[in-house]
Design an enzyme around this catalytic site. Sequence first.
Site, PDB file in Angstrom:
ATOM      1  N   ASP A   6       0.851  -1.201   0.000  1.00 27.93           N
ATOM      2  CA  ASP A   6       0.000   0.000   0.000  1.00 27.93           C
ATOM      3  C   ASP A   6       0.881   1.242   0.000  1.00 27.93           C
ATOM      4  O   ASP A   6       1.970   1.244   0.578  1.00 27.93           O
ATOM      5  CB  ASP A   6      -0.869   0.040   1.272  1.00 27.93           C
ATOM      6  CG  ASP A   6      -2.161  -0.750   1.107  1.00 27.93           C
ATOM      7  OD1 ASP A   6      -2.296  -1.484   0.112  1.00 27.93           O
ATOM      8  OD2 ASP A   6      -3.025  -0.630   1.998  1.00 27.93           O
ATOM      9  N   ASP A  48       0.413   3.962   1.549  1.00 28.91           N
ATOM     10  CA  ASP A  48       0.351   4.804   2.753  1.00 28.91           C
ATOM     11  C   ASP A  48       0.951   4.154   3.994  1.00 28.91           C
ATOM     12  O   ASP A  48       0.678   4.584   5.106  1.00 28.91           O
ATOM     13  CB  ASP A  48      -1.106   5.226   3.000  1.00 28.91           C
ATOM     14  CG  ASP A  48      -2.063   4.047   2.958  1.00 28.91           C
ATOM     15  OD1 ASP A  48      -1.625   2.914   3.217  1.00 28.91           O
ATOM     16  OD2 ASP A  48      -3.250   4.263   2.642  1.00 28.91           O
ATOM     17  N   TRP A  80     -13.866  -0.546  -2.677  1.00 24.64           N
ATOM     18  CA  TRP A  80     -13.122  -0.892  -1.475  1.00 24.64           C
ATOM     19  C   TRP A  80     -13.709  -2.114  -0.772  1.00 24.64           C
ATOM     20  O   TRP A  80     -14.907  -2.253  -0.672  1.00 24.64           O
ATOM     21  CB  TRP A  80     -13.126   0.309  -0.513  1.00 24.64           C
ATOM     22  CG  TRP A  80     -12.231   0.082   0.666  1.00 24.64           C
ATOM     23  CD1 TRP A  80     -10.906   0.360   0.764  1.00 24.64           C
ATOM     24  CD2 TRP A  80     -12.625  -0.499   1.910  1.00 24.64           C
ATOM     25  NE1 TRP A  80     -10.431  -0.026   1.995  1.00 24.64           N
ATOM     26  CE2 TRP A  80     -11.462  -0.548   2.724  1.00 24.64           C
ATOM     27  CE3 TRP A  80     -13.826  -1.001   2.418  1.00 24.64           C
ATOM     28  CZ2 TRP A  80     -11.474  -1.060   4.024  1.00 24.64           C
ATOM     29  CZ3 TRP A  80     -13.845  -1.517   3.710  1.00 24.64           C
ATOM     30  CH2 TRP A  80     -12.670  -1.536   4.498  1.00 24.64           C
ATOM     31  N   GLU A  97     -11.083  -7.753  -0.821  1.00 25.07           N
ATOM     32  CA  GLU A  97     -10.185  -8.471  -1.736  1.00 25.07           C
ATOM     33  C   GLU A  97      -8.995  -9.078  -0.990  1.00 25.07           C
ATOM     34  O   GLU A  97      -8.488 -10.128  -1.380  1.00 25.07           O
ATOM     35  CB  GLU A  97      -9.728  -7.550  -2.886  1.00 25.07           C
ATOM     36  CG  GLU A  97      -8.685  -6.490  -2.554  1.00 25.07           C
ATOM     37  CD  GLU A  97      -9.209  -5.370  -1.675  1.00 25.07           C
ATOM     38  OE1 GLU A  97     -10.433  -5.146  -1.678  1.00 25.07           O
ATOM     39  OE2 GLU A  97      -8.414  -4.735  -0.976  1.00 25.07           O
ATOM     40  N   ASP A  98      -8.620  -8.456   0.129  1.00 24.85           N
ATOM     41  CA  ASP A  98      -7.525  -9.015   0.929  1.00 24.85           C
ATOM     42  C   ASP A  98      -7.961 -10.310   1.629  1.00 24.85           C
ATOM     43  O   ASP A  98      -7.162 -11.232   1.789  1.00 24.85           O
ATOM     44  CB  ASP A  98      -7.087  -8.034   2.023  1.00 24.85           C
ATOM     45  CG  ASP A  98      -6.662  -6.693   1.465  1.00 24.85           C
ATOM     46  OD1 ASP A  98      -6.439  -6.603   0.247  1.00 24.85           O
ATOM     47  OD2 ASP A  98      -6.565  -5.742   2.252  1.00 24.85           O
ATOM     48  N   MET A 152       0.597   4.224   9.456  1.00 24.46           N
ATOM     49  CA  MET A 152      -0.245   4.488   8.284  1.00 24.46           C
ATOM     50  C   MET A 152      -0.483   5.989   8.178  1.00 24.46           C
ATOM     51  O   MET A 152      -0.847   6.642   9.158  1.00 24.46           O
ATOM     52  CB  MET A 152      -1.584   3.750   8.367  1.00 24.46           C
ATOM     53  CG  MET A 152      -2.386   3.898   7.061  1.00 24.46           C
ATOM     54  SD  MET A 152      -4.032   3.158   7.104  1.00 24.46           S
ATOM     55  CE  MET A 152      -3.658   1.465   6.687  1.00 24.46           C
ATOM     56  N   HIS A 178      -5.757   9.103   6.096  1.00 23.20           N
ATOM     57  CA  HIS A 178      -6.432   9.532   4.859  1.00 23.20           C
ATOM     58  C   HIS A 178      -7.904   9.184   4.933  1.00 23.20           C
ATOM     59  O   HIS A 178      -8.325   8.348   5.721  1.00 23.20           O
ATOM     60  CB  HIS A 178      -5.801   8.854   3.638  1.00 23.20           C
ATOM     61  CG  HIS A 178      -5.962   7.362   3.631  1.00 23.20           C
ATOM     62  ND1 HIS A 178      -7.059   6.734   3.111  1.00 23.20           N
ATOM     63  CD2 HIS A 178      -5.162   6.372   4.113  1.00 23.20           C
ATOM     64  CE1 HIS A 178      -6.936   5.426   3.247  1.00 23.20           C
ATOM     65  NE2 HIS A 178      -5.797   5.178   3.867  1.00 23.20           N
ATOM     66  N   ARG A 215     -11.452   7.985   2.607  1.00 20.99           N
ATOM     67  CA  ARG A 215     -11.694   7.092   1.467  1.00 20.99           C
ATOM     68  C   ARG A 215     -11.584   7.878   0.160  1.00 20.99           C
ATOM     69  O   ARG A 215     -12.008   9.031   0.087  1.00 20.99           O
ATOM     70  CB  ARG A 215     -13.092   6.513   1.594  1.00 20.99           C
ATOM     71  CG  ARG A 215     -13.188   5.082   1.166  1.00 20.99           C
ATOM     72  CD  ARG A 215     -14.590   4.561   1.401  1.00 20.99           C
ATOM     73  NE  ARG A 215     -14.868   4.284   2.816  1.00 20.99           N
ATOM     74  CZ  ARG A 215     -14.425   3.222   3.464  1.00 20.99           C
ATOM     75  NH1 ARG A 215     -13.677   2.334   2.855  1.00 20.99           N
ATOM     76  NH2 ARG A 215     -14.720   3.027   4.731  1.00 20.99           N
TER      77      ARG A 215
HETATM   78  N1  UDH Z   1      -5.173   3.336  -3.660  1.00 18.90           N
HETATM   79  C1  UDH Z   1      -4.761   4.468  -4.365  1.00 18.90           C
HETATM   80  N2  UDH Z   1      -5.686   5.336  -4.824  1.00 18.90           N
HETATM   81  C2  UDH Z   1      -7.021   5.162  -4.615  1.00 18.90           C
HETATM   82  C3  UDH Z   1      -7.443   4.020  -3.893  1.00 18.90           C
HETATM   83  C4  UDH Z   1      -6.489   3.143  -3.417  1.00 18.90           C
HETATM   84  O1  UDH Z   1      -3.568   4.695  -4.581  1.00 18.90           O
HETATM   85  O2  UDH Z   1      -7.808   5.986  -5.069  1.00 18.90           O
HETATM   86  C5  UDH Z   1      -4.169   2.317  -3.268  1.00 18.90           C
HETATM   87  C6  UDH Z   1      -3.132   2.804  -2.278  1.00 18.90           C
HETATM   88  O3  UDH Z   1      -1.937   2.109  -2.467  1.00 18.90           O
HETATM   89  C7  UDH Z   1      -3.766   2.414  -0.967  1.00 18.90           C
HETATM   90  C8  UDH Z   1      -4.354   1.050  -1.318  1.00 18.90           C
HETATM   91  O4  UDH Z   1      -4.803   1.211  -2.653  1.00 18.90           O
HETATM   92  O5  UDH Z   1      -2.856   2.348   0.077  1.00 18.90           O
HETATM   93  C9  UDH Z   1      -5.468   0.603  -0.410  1.00 18.90           C
HETATM   94  O6  UDH Z   1      -6.537   1.556  -0.380  1.00 18.90           O
HETATM   95  P1  UDH Z   1      -6.925   2.366   0.947  1.00 18.90           P
HETATM   96  O7  UDH Z   1      -5.709   2.998   1.499  1.00 18.90           O
HETATM   97  O8  UDH Z   1      -8.051   3.297   0.611  1.00 18.90           O
HETATM   98  O9  UDH Z   1      -7.436   1.233   1.913  1.00 18.90           O
HETATM   99  P2  UDH Z   1      -7.539   1.386   3.495  1.00 18.90           P
HETATM  100  O10 UDH Z   1      -8.121   0.103   3.961  1.00 18.90           O
HETATM  101  O11 UDH Z   1      -8.557   2.612   3.644  1.00 18.90           O
HETATM  102  O12 UDH Z   1      -6.302   1.863   4.125  1.00 18.90           O
HETATM  103  C10 UDH Z   1      -9.725   2.498   4.243  1.00 18.90           C
HETATM  104  C11 UDH Z   1     -10.495   3.798   4.094  1.00 18.90           C
HETATM  105  C12 UDH Z   1     -10.296   4.613   5.308  1.00 18.90           C
HETATM  106  C13 UDH Z   1     -11.384   5.635   5.503  1.00 18.90           C
HETATM  107  C14 UDH Z   1     -11.189   6.284   6.821  1.00 18.90           C
HETATM  108  C15 UDH Z   1     -12.197   7.338   7.094  1.00 18.90           C
HETATM  109  N3  UDH Z   1     -11.909   7.972   8.348  1.00 18.90           N
HETATM  110 MN    MN Z   2      -4.820   3.098   3.448  1.00 16.11          MN
END
Ligand code: UDH
Ligand code: MN
Length: 313
Positions: free
Chosen positions: A160, A162, A223, A226-227, A253, A256, A258
């Site tokens: 990822d 981030d 979102w 998939e993991d 992390m 960020h 969504r």
């Molecule tokens: N990613 C991108 N661009 C996008 C979407 C996803 O680069 O538009 C990639 C990026 O490498 C990211 C990974 O896909 O680290 C996973 O997506 P994510 O970071 O959105 O997934 P995560 O589970 O986020 O970390 C959950 C959403 C959190 C919302 C929190 C609200 N407070």
């Molecule tokens: Mn993330």
Amino acid sequence: MVCSRRLRRLRRMLALLAGLTVATFALHSTLLAAPPPLSGCRVESPLLVGPRPVHLPTSPPTLAEIGRRSTLVSPGGFYRPPHCQSRHRTAIVIPYRARLTHLRYLLDHLHPFLQRQQIYYKIYVVEQWGDGTFNKGILFNAGIVEVLRDDDWSCIILHDVDLLAEDDRNTYACDNYNPMHLAVAIDKFDYRLPYREYFGGVVAMTPEQYRKINGFSNQYWGWGREDDDLWKRVGLSGMKVVRPSVRFARYKMIKHERDPGNEENPHNFDILKRTKLDWRSDGLNSLSYKLLSKEQKALFTHLTIDVGEKPRT
Ligand code: UDH
Ligand code: MN
């Protein structure tokens, strides 16, 4: 008399000739001979610093600034340790779209981190083209197919954008037998696994392991889940997920929200119920994508992928 003078001249000429021959030979051998083979890097890199909490500057350095600091990185984001033969050949694959700030933090952190681990590596950013629904599974599948055409990698890190590793004892290399989950303890989850089957963030697999599970499912649009599907594939193909020690598999992390185009998709729960039925026919062997460009940037290789359209359901 005459005779001895001639003899002396002859001797002088012979000596000159011999000298010239020696000099030419020396020049040839320095120019043509292969450099002596490097000895293997040590099992534990002497450059490791261990635990080091990550403090992010309020804004990340620009790509140009990171480039100026990364003097040993070659175009395409490639590096090999200069003084020893690395034990690992690792491709870092980052799914990406519109997260330039995160990418700058990550590159600034990851290049020195991997160099301290004495790894032969290259960083690949796999960008989804357009503003359609994000599909991380297709991006990884397509990215990894392309990455494996590029070099003979022994390990692929699915990363990822981030997540920043907090301890360089968490080696970016693969286990020979089983896929490895590296993001065991993330600050966002209080440095604990959110649930036992959590398999997101940072994962290490050999090309062979990735082929064996048939890669990611291509069916997860938007979102979520998939993991978890990937976790099930590991078990279904007769392997298990292994993890390094929670003491050093730690990450920060970058906070960020969504992303637009990656909204949570409740339909993904239904697909997850079918993994056991579908995994053999949905994945690397049913993959469809277009590679729109491949560019060697200073700090990474940039692949742009058209993943196609989310089917109407
Ligand atoms: N990613 C991108 N661009 C996008 C979407 C996803 O680069 O538009 C990639 C990026 O490498 C990211 C990974 O896909 O680290 C996973 O997506 P994510 O970071 O959105 O997934 P995560 O589970 O986020 O970390 C959950 C959403 C959190 C919302 C929190 C609200 N407070
Ligand atoms: Mn993330």
